[in-house]
Design a protein around this motif. Structure first.
Motif, mmCIF file in Angstrom:
data_model
loop_
_atom_site.group_PDB
_atom_site.id
_atom_site.type_symbol
_atom_site.label_atom_id
_atom_site.label_comp_id
_atom_site.label_asym_id
_atom_site.label_seq_id
_atom_site.Cartn_x
_atom_site.Cartn_y
_atom_site.Cartn_z
ATOM 1 N N ILE A 193 0.836 -1.210 0.000
ATOM 2 C CA ILE A 193 0.000 0.000 0.000
ATOM 3 C C ILE A 193 0.867 1.255 0.000
ATOM 4 C CG2 ILE A 193 -1.705 1.311 1.316
ATOM 5 C CD1 ILE A 193 -2.617 -1.535 2.406
ATOM 6 N N ALA A 194 1.873 1.266 0.857
ATOM 7 C CA ALA A 194 2.752 2.435 0.932
ATOM 8 C C ALA A 194 3.478 2.659 -0.389
ATOM 9 C CB ALA A 194 3.758 2.258 2.065
ATOM 10 N N ALA A 195 3.875 1.578 -1.048
ATOM 11 C CA ALA A 195 4.581 1.697 -2.328
ATOM 12 C C ALA A 195 3.678 2.296 -3.393
ATOM 13 C CB ALA A 195 5.094 0.332 -2.768
ATOM 14 N N VAL A 196 2.430 1.881 -3.433
ATOM 15 C CA VAL A 196 1.489 2.422 -4.415
ATOM 16 C C VAL A 196 1.229 3.906 -4.140
ATOM 17 C CG1 VAL A 196 -0.922 2.363 -5.181
ATOM 18 C CG2 VAL A 196 0.383 0.230 -4.988
ATOM 19 N N VAL A 197 0.991 4.239 -2.881
ATOM 20 C CA VAL A 197 0.741 5.635 -2.521
ATOM 21 C C VAL A 197 1.913 6.515 -2.938
ATOM 22 C CG1 VAL A 197 0.493 7.238 -0.578
ATOM 23 C CG2 VAL A 197 -0.851 5.125 -0.630
ATOM 24 N N LYS A 198 3.123 6.069 -2.647
ATOM 25 C CA LYS A 198 4.320 6.839 -2.985
ATOM 26 C C LYS A 198 4.483 6.985 -4.494
ATOM 27 C CE LYS A 198 9.351 6.877 -2.377
ATOM 28 N NZ LYS A 198 10.524 6.167 -1.761
ATOM 29 N N PRO A 204 -4.553 10.796 -5.348
ATOM 30 C CA PRO A 204 -5.096 9.966 -4.276
ATOM 31 C C PRO A 204 -5.212 8.504 -4.664
ATOM 32 C CG PRO A 204 -6.846 11.210 -5.335
ATOM 33 C CD PRO A 204 -5.558 11.713 -5.920
ATOM 34 N N VAL A 205 -5.192 7.652 -3.637
ATOM 35 C CA VAL A 205 -5.294 6.206 -3.815
ATOM 36 C C VAL A 205 -6.522 5.681 -3.083
ATOM 37 C CG1 VAL A 205 -4.233 3.982 -3.211
ATOM 38 C CG2 VAL A 205 -2.832 5.823 -4.178
ATOM 39 N N ASN A 206 -7.265 4.818 -3.763
ATOM 40 C CA ASN A 206 -8.383 4.093 -3.159
ATOM 41 C C ASN A 206 -7.869 2.725 -2.708
ATOM 42 O OD1 ASN A 206 -11.714 3.907 -3.250
ATOM 43 N ND2 ASN A 206 -10.736 1.920 -3.471
ATOM 44 N N LEU A 207 -8.255 2.319 -1.498
ATOM 45 C CA LEU A 207 -7.877 1.016 -0.963
ATOM 46 C C LEU A 207 -9.126 0.177 -0.739
ATOM 47 C CD1 LEU A 207 -5.707 -0.893 0.270
ATOM 48 C CD2 LEU A 207 -6.199 0.201 2.477
ATOM 49 N N LEU A 208 -9.092 -1.075 -1.183
ATOM 50 C CA LEU A 208 -10.187 -2.014 -0.941
ATOM 51 C C LEU A 208 -9.918 -2.759 0.362
ATOM 52 C CD1 LEU A 208 -12.723 -3.590 -1.919
ATOM 53 C CD2 LEU A 208 -11.147 -5.191 -3.015
ATOM 54 N N ILE A 209 -10.891 -2.714 1.268
ATOM 55 C CA ILE A 209 -10.805 -3.482 2.506
ATOM 56 C C ILE A 209 -12.047 -4.356 2.606
ATOM 57 C CG2 ILE A 209 -10.794 -3.400 5.022
ATOM 58 C CD1 ILE A 209 -9.107 -0.927 4.930
ATOM 59 N N GLY A 210 -11.839 -5.663 2.804
ATOM 60 C CA GLY A 210 -12.950 -6.596 2.903
ATOM 61 C C GLY A 210 -13.183 -7.029 4.336
ATOM 62 N N ALA A 211 -13.216 -8.334 4.567
ATOM 63 C CA ALA A 211 -13.534 -8.854 5.889
ATOM 64 C C ALA A 211 -12.421 -8.584 6.896
ATOM 65 C CB ALA A 211 -13.808 -10.350 5.804
ATOM 66 N N SER A 212 -11.209 -8.387 6.435
ATOM 67 C CA SER A 212 -10.102 -8.078 7.334
ATOM 68 C C SER A 212 -9.221 -7.035 6.661
ATOM 69 C CB SER A 212 -9.286 -9.341 7.628
ATOM 70 O OG SER A 212 -8.712 -9.844 6.440
ATOM 71 N N GLY A 213 -8.321 -6.481 7.453
ATOM 72 C CA GLY A 213 -7.432 -5.479 6.866
ATOM 73 C C GLY A 213 -7.176 -4.348 7.836
ATOM 74 N N ALA A 219 -4.938 3.010 7.577
ATOM 75 C CA ALA A 219 -4.856 3.314 6.151
ATOM 76 C C ALA A 219 -4.475 4.770 5.931
ATOM 77 C CB ALA A 219 -6.180 2.998 5.474
ATOM 78 N N ALA A 220 -5.056 5.650 6.736
ATOM 79 C CA ALA A 220 -4.732 7.076 6.625
ATOM 80 C C ALA A 220 -3.261 7.325 6.899
ATOM 81 C CB ALA A 220 -5.605 7.882 7.588
ATOM 82 N N ASP A 221 -2.715 6.623 7.885
ATOM 83 C CA ASP A 221 -1.303 6.802 8.233
ATOM 84 C C ASP A 221 -0.383 6.379 7.087
ATOM 85 O OD1 ASP A 221 -1.985 7.760 10.709
ATOM 86 O OD2 ASP A 221 -1.638 5.875 11.769
ATOM 87 N N LEU A 222 -0.881 5.501 6.204
ATOM 88 C CA LEU A 222 -0.097 5.064 5.046
ATOM 89 C C LEU A 222 -0.287 5.985 3.846
ATOM 90 C CD1 LEU A 222 -0.669 1.198 5.239
ATOM 91 C CD2 LEU A 222 1.458 2.427 5.700
ATOM 92 N N GLY A 223 -1.155 6.981 3.997
ATOM 93 C CA GLY A 223 -1.369 7.936 2.920
ATOM 94 C C GLY A 223 -2.549 7.623 2.014
ATOM 95 N N VAL A 224 -3.330 6.603 2.359
ATOM 96 C CA VAL A 224 -4.523 6.268 1.569
ATOM 97 C C VAL A 224 -5.540 7.402 1.696
ATOM 98 C CG1 VAL A 224 -6.494 4.691 1.422
ATOM 99 C CG2 VAL A 224 -4.187 3.789 1.772
ATOM 100 N N ARG A 225 -6.206 7.729 0.593
ATOM 101 C CA ARG A 225 -7.173 8.816 0.624
ATOM 102 C C ARG A 225 -8.607 8.321 0.862
ATOM 103 N NH1 ARG A 225 -5.155 12.389 1.585
ATOM 104 N NH2 ARG A 225 -4.237 13.423 -0.205
#
Length: 271
Positions: A193-198, A204-213, A219-225
């Motif tokens: 995730i951090a590599a994609v954000v960078k 901005p980056v969208n992150l998919l979170i399912g049953a766990s994660g 996610a915010a701390d990693l820079g996910v929007r």
């Protein structure tokens, strides 16, 4: 004062400038209204969740069906709606662009185009074609002067193509082609995730979170929007339905019905 489509689109773009927000995925007008009631600030459609409501498998719906569904979602809420527009319902860039133009007319504030082919042997479109498809979507949005936010999706991780460098190269190419937001569903580790954000910063980056994660804060701390949950809410709803229905069918008992959400509360919410 009524919230206009232009208002929704302006709000949605503003939301991508800072912070991190959850953009949950309703599967019909009722679930969309419920999510608005709970205080979410934007929503995203789910191709799978919608397909199941009309007794179809994911990726088996038509552009006509999806556009009708998106219009219903947008009309049901005062929130921006981001469209899961799958692969644009076409292969050729010009046809993708024509379909995107139709999608924009439904009132959505955002729209995503993915690069999966549906063919397990060749799961992703050739890179140059994938980029041209994003460019076609960009042209269609710009021609309408709609301000719709375009998300470019690389589906590699969902199809077993787990070369992170390949995925990042595609996301950067989609960014250069005009995508406003980037999305690689299936990435899970903090390092990925951090590599994609960078790589795509400052977009901005969208992150998919399912049953766990990760949590919203993590996610915010990693820079996910923004964070979406795909078909997870729909699966949760189906989980309760099937558990209660199976009990009736197999045991002739009705205990699971006691776990349903109170009808009085639903009536209040939809009043």
């Amino acid at each position: 004062m009524p919230v206009t489509t232009a208002d929704k689109r302006a709000t949605f773009k503003k939301m991508h400038e800072s912070g991190c927000f959850i953009i949950p995925n309703p599967f019909d007008a009722g679930s969309a209204r419920a999510l608005q009631h709970l205080g979410f600030k934007a929503l995203a459609s789910t191709s799978a969740g919608f397909a199941w409501t009309i007794a179809k498998a994911d990726n088996r719906v038509t552009v006509d069906e999806v556009c009708e569904h998106l219009a219903a979602l947008c009309a049901a809420v005062d929130l921006p709606v981001n469209a899961d527009f799958e692969g644009g319902f076409a292969v050729e860039p010009e046809k993708v662009g024509a379909n995107v133009a139709r999608g924009v007319k439904t009132g959505v504030a955002g729209l995503s185009i993915e690069d999966s082919t549906g063919d397990a042997a060749n799961p992703l479109y050739e890179s140059r074609l994938a980029v041209e498809r994003i460019k076609a979507a960009r042209r269609a949005i710009d021609a309408d002067h709609s301000g719709v936010l375009l998300t470019g999706r690389c589906e590699g991780f969902l199809w077993g193509v787990t070369d992170l460098n390949l995925v990042i190269d595609r996301l950067k190419a989609y960014s250069d082609a005009g995508a406003d937001c980037l999305y690689a569903p299936g990435i899970k580790t903090r390092e990925q995730i951090a590599a994609v954000v960078k790589a795509v910063h400052p977009k901005p980056v969208n992150l998919l979170i399912g049953a766990s994660g990760l949590s919203l804060k993590e996610a915010a701390d990693l820079g996910v929007r923004r964070i979406s949950v795909g078909g997870s809410l729909a699966r949760s709803a189906w989980g309760g339905f099937m558990k209660a229905a199976r009990e009736m069918a197999e045991q002739g008992t009705f205990g699971e019905l006691a776990n349903g959400y109170p009808g009085s509360e639903l009536n209040k919410m939809f009043k």
